[in-house]
Design a protein around this motif. Structure first.
Motif, PDB file in Angstrom:
ATOM      1  N   ALA A 228       1.006  -1.085  -0.041  1.00  0.00           N
ATOM      2  CA  ALA A 228       0.056  -0.076  -0.071  1.00  0.00           C
ATOM      3  C   ALA A 228       0.793   1.304  -0.034  1.00  0.00           C
ATOM      4  CB  ALA A 228      -0.825  -0.127   1.124  1.00  0.00           C
ATOM      5  N   LEU A 229       1.940   1.072   0.663  1.00  0.00           N
ATOM      6  CA  LEU A 229       2.851   2.629   0.897  1.00  0.00           C
ATOM      7  C   LEU A 229       3.165   3.034  -0.534  1.00  0.00           C
ATOM      8  CD1 LEU A 229       4.690   1.499   3.980  1.00  0.00           C
ATOM      9  CD2 LEU A 229       2.977   3.124   3.866  1.00  0.00           C
ATOM     10  N   PRO A 230       3.778   2.312  -1.511  1.00  0.00           N
ATOM     11  CA  PRO A 230       4.262   3.017  -2.620  1.00  0.00           C
ATOM     12  C   PRO A 230       3.106   3.408  -3.541  1.00  0.00           C
ATOM     13  CG  PRO A 230       4.509   0.867  -2.811  1.00  0.00           C
ATOM     14  CD  PRO A 230       4.304   0.993  -1.199  1.00  0.00           C
ATOM     15  N   LEU A 231       1.875   3.032  -3.337  1.00  0.00           N
ATOM     16  CA  LEU A 231       0.684   3.198  -3.950  1.00  0.00           C
ATOM     17  C   LEU A 231       0.269   4.752  -3.405  1.00  0.00           C
ATOM     18  CD1 LEU A 231      -1.577   2.454  -6.223  1.00  0.00           C
ATOM     19  CD2 LEU A 231      -3.028   1.728  -4.185  1.00  0.00           C
ATOM     20  N   MET A 232       0.227   4.904  -2.171  1.00  0.00           N
ATOM     21  CA  MET A 232       0.137   6.115  -1.565  1.00  0.00           C
ATOM     22  C   MET A 232       0.849   7.190  -2.253  1.00  0.00           C
ATOM     23  SD  MET A 232      -0.621   5.471   2.401  1.00  0.00           S
ATOM     24  CE  MET A 232      -0.687   7.373   2.596  1.00  0.00           C
ATOM     25  N   ALA A 233       2.265   6.831  -2.240  1.00  0.00           N
ATOM     26  CA  ALA A 233       3.225   7.865  -2.876  1.00  0.00           C
ATOM     27  C   ALA A 233       2.748   8.266  -4.248  1.00  0.00           C
ATOM     28  CB  ALA A 233       4.685   7.488  -2.773  1.00  0.00           C
ATOM     29  N   PHE A 234       2.477   7.048  -5.072  1.00  0.00           N
ATOM     30  CA  PHE A 234       2.286   7.292  -6.469  1.00  0.00           C
ATOM     31  C   PHE A 234       0.931   8.234  -6.567  1.00  0.00           C
ATOM     32  CE2 PHE A 234      -0.308   5.923 -10.139  1.00  0.00           C
ATOM     33  CZ  PHE A 234       0.545   6.236 -11.068  1.00  0.00           C
ATOM     34  N   ALA A 235      -0.167   7.899  -5.718  1.00  0.00           N
ATOM     35  CA  ALA A 235      -1.193   8.943  -5.908  1.00  0.00           C
ATOM     36  C   ALA A 235      -0.900  10.468  -5.499  1.00  0.00           C
ATOM     37  CB  ALA A 235      -2.285   8.238  -4.660  1.00  0.00           C
ATOM     38  N   GLY A 236      -0.057  10.346  -4.817  1.00  0.00           N
ATOM     39  CA  GLY A 236       0.529  11.882  -4.311  1.00  0.00           C
ATOM     40  C   GLY A 236       1.197  12.440  -5.571  1.00  0.00           C
ATOM     41  N   ALA A 237       1.819  11.646  -6.341  1.00  0.00           N
ATOM     42  CA  ALA A 237       2.555  12.257  -7.499  1.00  0.00           C
ATOM     43  C   ALA A 237       1.567  12.370  -8.622  1.00  0.00           C
ATOM     44  CB  ALA A 237       3.589  11.215  -8.080  1.00  0.00           C
ATOM     45  N   ALA A 238       0.614  11.551  -8.932  1.00  0.00           N
ATOM     46  CA  ALA A 238      -0.207  11.582  -9.874  1.00  0.00           C
ATOM     47  C   ALA A 238      -1.296  12.841  -9.714  1.00  0.00           C
ATOM     48  CB  ALA A 238      -1.356  10.386  -9.884  1.00  0.00           C
TER      49      ALA A 238
END
Length: 302
Positions: A228-238
């Motif tokens: 889940a953690l990298p997905l959260m970071a990806f959402a912040g980037a997107a």
């Protein structure tokens, strides 16, 4: 004097989030290599179960339940979400197997191939019109795979399965009106009962590694959070970056895997395999240039 360009702080944050997400994904082989003697199937089960449990707390903390409840309240739409769930679980399982069997180079090639598979799926399924350079890039990828098959007598099946499953996941995911975090939770939630049944079966057979020792148990639980953690970071980037910028950052993930395979795991890179990678890299360069040109023309037109 020319005005000094000012940095957009949100864009800088977006780049940092993107670097974090893709670096974490790229380093996943180092994590999954820590599982000594635990089959890929069992790791996959725990990754699904603990990711779902971790996301319950995360969504509660971030107060993101409304889109989840709305999605679960429309059973007719859950068919596509279930398809996404099965595809991403299959992708995870093959990836874990690739790490355990010391075939990280193939996994890296698979994620390098994914953007070109997306081009092919867009053309074949969505009837999208492809730019000439994108078609050339797709042709180079086809030549690369064919070369490896003819010269080595074997298809890089792990690469192809990873690219096709993740590309198909993206195709279905575009049709699901859920953000990344909520979508991943609903996907793992749909798989949760199957995961519990599989875990029960492993325990009944006496082949479960869970609770056998502290380190393995901790790693199995941690696999959920690390999903889940990298997905959260990806959402912040997107939310902060243009799609073209995200597209360039995407290559960080397979590049790190490629380097890890060579420098950490010591996987051999033969001349034919190197030629395959070079053709794919040239194709990706053409694809990226085409995408950049399209974005530039669109920006000028608007």
């Amino acid at each position: 004097m020319l005005p000094t360009p000012t940095r957009d702080p949100e864009a800088v944050k977006g780049v940092m989030f993107g670097l974090t997400a893709y670096t974490m994904w790229g380093c996943f082989p180092l994590f999954f290599a820590l599982f000594d003697g635990v089959p890929a199937f069992e790791i996959l089960i725990h990754r699904i179960l603990w990711a779902c449990i971790f996301l319950v707390g995360l969504i509660t903390l971030l107060r993101r339940w409304p889109p989840v409840v709305a999605a679960l309240g429309e059973p007719k739409r859950l068919g596509r979400v279930l398809a996404c769930a099965l595809l991403i679980a299959f992708n995870w399982g093959i990836y874990i197997y690739a790490v355990e069997s010391k075939q990280v180079l193939q996994a890296s090639l698979g994620y390098f191939l994914t953007p070109l598979v997306n081009v092919a799926l867009g053309m074949l399924v969505l009837r999208e019109v492809m730019a000439k350079l994108q078609l050339v890039a797709l042709g180079l990828a086809t030549i690369a795979i064919a070369t490896q098959f003819v010269m080595l007598g074997e298809l890089p099946w792990i690469s192809l399965v990873l690219a096709l499953s993740f590309g198909s996941y993206g195709l279905f995911r575009k049709q699901v009106p859920l953000d990344g975090l909520s979508g991943l939770f609903v996907e793992t939630l749909l798989l949760f009962p199957l995961g519990l049944i599989a875990l029960g079966w492993l325990s009944w057979n006496g082949s479960s590694h869970f609770l056998q020792d502290t380190s393995t148990t901790g790693l199995l639980i941690a696999s959920g959070a690390l999903t889940a953690l990298p997905l959260m970071a990806f959402a912040g980037a997107a939310r902060r970056l243009r799609l073209a910028t995200l597209g360039f950052l995407m290559y960080i993930n397979p590049s790190i895997q490629f380097l890890i395979a060579l420098s950490v795991f010591g996987e051999p890179l033969g001349l034919i395999q190197l030629a395959t990678f070079v053709l794919i890299w040239i194709g990706l360069a053409l694809y990226s240039w085409s995408a950049w040109q399209s974005r530039t023309r669109y920006a000028v037109a608007s």
